[in-house]
Design a protein around this motif. Sequence first.
Motif, short mmCIF file in Angstrom:
data_model
loop_
_atom_site.label_atom_id
_atom_site.label_comp_id
_atom_site.label_asym_id
_atom_site.label_seq_id
_atom_site.Cartn_x
_atom_site.Cartn_y
_atom_site.Cartn_z
N SER A 105 0.82 -1.21 0.00
CA SER A 105 0.00 0.00 0.00
C SER A 105 0.85 1.26 0.00
O SER A 105 0.48 2.28 -0.59
CB SER A 105 -0.92 0.00 1.23
OG SER A 105 -1.80 -1.11 1.21
N LEU A 106 2.03 1.19 0.65
CA LEU A 106 2.94 2.32 0.61
C LEU A 106 3.41 2.60 -0.81
O LEU A 106 3.49 3.76 -1.25
CB LEU A 106 4.14 2.06 1.53
CG LEU A 106 5.29 3.08 1.46
CD1 LEU A 106 4.81 4.49 1.78
CD2 LEU A 106 6.42 2.67 2.40
N MET A 107 3.70 1.56 -1.56
CA MET A 107 4.14 1.76 -2.95
C MET A 107 3.00 2.34 -3.80
O MET A 107 3.24 3.13 -4.72
CB MET A 107 4.67 0.46 -3.52
CG MET A 107 6.04 0.10 -2.91
SD MET A 107 6.90 -1.24 -3.73
CE MET A 107 6.03 -2.65 -3.06
N ASP A 108 1.76 1.99 -3.46
CA ASP A 108 0.62 2.64 -4.14
C ASP A 108 0.58 4.14 -3.79
O ASP A 108 0.26 4.97 -4.64
CB ASP A 108 -0.69 1.98 -3.72
CG ASP A 108 -0.84 0.57 -4.29
OD1 ASP A 108 -0.18 0.27 -5.31
OD2 ASP A 108 -1.61 -0.22 -3.71
N TRP A 109 0.91 4.46 -2.54
CA TRP A 109 0.97 5.87 -2.12
C TRP A 109 2.05 6.62 -2.89
O TRP A 109 1.85 7.76 -3.30
CB TRP A 109 1.22 5.94 -0.62
CG TRP A 109 1.32 7.33 -0.06
CD1 TRP A 109 0.31 8.12 0.40
CD2 TRP A 109 2.52 8.11 0.09
NE1 TRP A 109 0.79 9.33 0.82
CE2 TRP A 109 2.14 9.36 0.64
CE3 TRP A 109 3.87 7.88 -0.19
CZ2 TRP A 109 3.07 10.35 0.93
CZ3 TRP A 109 4.79 8.88 0.08
CH2 TRP A 109 4.39 10.10 0.64
N VAL A 110 3.20 5.97 -3.09
CA VAL A 110 4.28 6.59 -3.85
C VAL A 110 3.82 6.90 -5.27
O VAL A 110 4.16 7.95 -5.83
CB VAL A 110 5.53 5.67 -3.86
CG1 VAL A 110 6.59 6.21 -4.82
CG2 VAL A 110 6.12 5.54 -2.46
N LYS A 111 3.02 6.02 -5.84
CA LYS A 111 2.54 6.23 -7.21
C LYS A 111 1.68 7.49 -7.32
O LYS A 111 1.59 8.10 -8.39
CB LYS A 111 1.73 5.01 -7.68
CG LYS A 111 2.57 3.74 -7.84
CD LYS A 111 1.70 2.54 -8.16
CE LYS A 111 2.53 1.26 -8.22
NZ LYS A 111 1.69 0.05 -8.46
N GLN A 112 1.05 7.87 -6.23
CA GLN A 112 0.19 9.06 -6.24
C GLN A 112 0.95 10.34 -5.91
O GLN A 112 0.41 11.44 -6.01
CB GLN A 112 -0.95 8.89 -5.22
CG GLN A 112 -1.79 7.63 -5.43
CD GLN A 112 -2.41 7.57 -6.81
OE1 GLN A 112 -2.95 8.57 -7.29
NE2 GLN A 112 -2.35 6.40 -7.44
N SER A 113 2.21 10.21 -5.52
CA SER A 113 2.98 11.39 -5.11
C SER A 113 3.54 12.12 -6.33
O SER A 113 4.19 11.50 -7.18
CB SER A 113 4.13 10.99 -4.19
OG SER A 113 4.99 12.08 -3.95
#
Length: 666
Positions: free
Chosen positions: A495-503
Amino acid sequence: MNRKLCFVSILFSVLSSLSLASAQSAPSGPPPAPQNFQPNSALVVEGIPPVPMSIAQQADRYTQVRGAAFLDWNPTKREMLINTRFGDVPQLHRVAAPGGARTQLTFFPDRVTSARYDPVAGKFFIFSKDIGGGEWFQYYRYDVDSGDITLLTDGKSRNLDAVFANHSTKFVYTSTRRNGQDTDIWLMDAADQKTDRMLLQLEGGGWNPTDWSPDDKQLLVIQGISANETYIWLVDVASGQKKLLTQKGSEQIAYGDAKFSKDGKGFYATSDRDSEFQRLAYFDLASLQPKYLTSDIKWDVDDFDISEDGRTIAFITNEDGASVIRLLDTVSGRQKPGPEIPLGVVGRVKWHKNNRDVAFSLSSAKSPLDSYSFDAQTGKVDRWTTSETGGLNPATFVAPEMIHWKTFDGRTISGYVYKPDATKFTGKRPVIIDIHGGPEGQSRPGFLGRNNYYLNELGVALIFPNVRGSSGYGKTFLKLDNGFLREGSYKDIGSLMDWVKQSPELDSGNIMVTGGSYGGHMTWAIATLYENDLCCQLPVVGPSNLVTLLEHTEPYRRDLRRVEYGDERDPKMREFMERIAPMNNAAKITKPTFVVAGTNDPRVPVSESRQMADKLKGNGAPLWYLEAKDEGHGFSKKKNQDFQFYSTIIFVKTYLLKQPVEQAER
């Protein structure tokens, strides 16, 4: 880590002088091949390309950072014992006044980890050290007048948790001497090692004494079952008999440090009894009912100490990862603020016998770990050490930002992100996700040390997540990765890597994952589950299979770890562990991998790294392997840390940044 310009700088100077002499005498021709930074003889190096001296020269300043941890007050003088490094490993030093010289007292080839003065006259102190990172710690006596050092323990077993009596030079400690597995309690007069004897035979590896009663007739002893379950016992020193003070019930309760009140009628302890967090409480020995003293603070109390006169308690709270120091009046129960400190992490607090000075160690994003004290009456802070930062300006170091993201089950997970200077590095930045160990650890806003290089010189953003199972967020959160819930912590990183994708500031196409110990296990697991989202991975002393970890870790650790990971002897649990084991899913790892291990590691045996590296050899992806024959659970010797650091820079440049690296011949 703390470093001083020594061997490497001298080597550079010598090489430069030799090169100049050669240039003056040799005939003209093609320039000589670039020099390499050579691994020392203790390192096993496989698949790692030569390290150009240019890399070592550029990054050297980041290896010269030091730190200084407070260890103990002299009982008769206002001076400290600290731990810092001027050579290859941390050693003991005396500091006679705030800002005074650091006078080195021990000079061993291996690290010295702790020290405690005799409480009566300060004529000697005892200290502990191991050999080669094996963690078979021994106690020694250092005589202040002569400088003589005497081995006190048996030289073979694991000896820890020494606590001096109040009015004599006797101390108790734990030892695995009897069978290598159980931690019994032993008693010795430090002035005469021949008095050494077993006080209490125990079962299990989680026992440790915490305090003597004011009359030195009784001991408080904590029995650790897991991070969520501990018990406090009262031990009669004369008879060796023990009595349980905290009863077992349906609710698992964790008790932290425990200390007697100065009148001997009760004790103080931290506990999550009737709470999500560790509160400071007072227990009357007659009723054993708790009186909670910090219920207004919805965070853990990490550590506390009681003044010599018993009137004031200094305590540390962990507030979303940052440390706050407070004072509590034991008579009125009123709190008052402690000293003003920057956003950072405090290791411990310790009162001087003068009832005014309270020592503590502090690290922050802008400063390495250093030793301080504050005046409990005025709040004035004295800085006892100012550790070097290799000539780097600490004001330029990046401060962290707290981040939060929603994970797969709707929970909110937090962590810290350090972003490179946007004026120096433009565009979306590549990311290193660095996962803490434990699993019950916590990433906190302390000093980054060598990691500052990736931020300042390479423009890489660093994220330090606190996935489920991390401490500091309540006991329910702490249990969320136990046993069959293990995969939830892996998904938190997904889920953190999904967050990175939105940054808008971070480059989700260039992510590396790393971590040490349990963070190394997480790195292995993430590599098998989310390989398509990664460029590369770097596990350090990481378990590759929790079954084989439990079968081969040292016996004194095994039962404590089974509570966290699950019992591999149970068929259903074993099947689950084997199914999720990175070792059994190694075929899914197809990206470059850099494995780091220590031959003498008692916690995560080197076989955990070796078996995984051997399995990956057939996957066709680049595989780097580094093992230190004179290290254990992580590298402590500077010469080994340096080669690991320089090799990691090449790995990051090559596979995360996709930059060419000058390669010299071996």
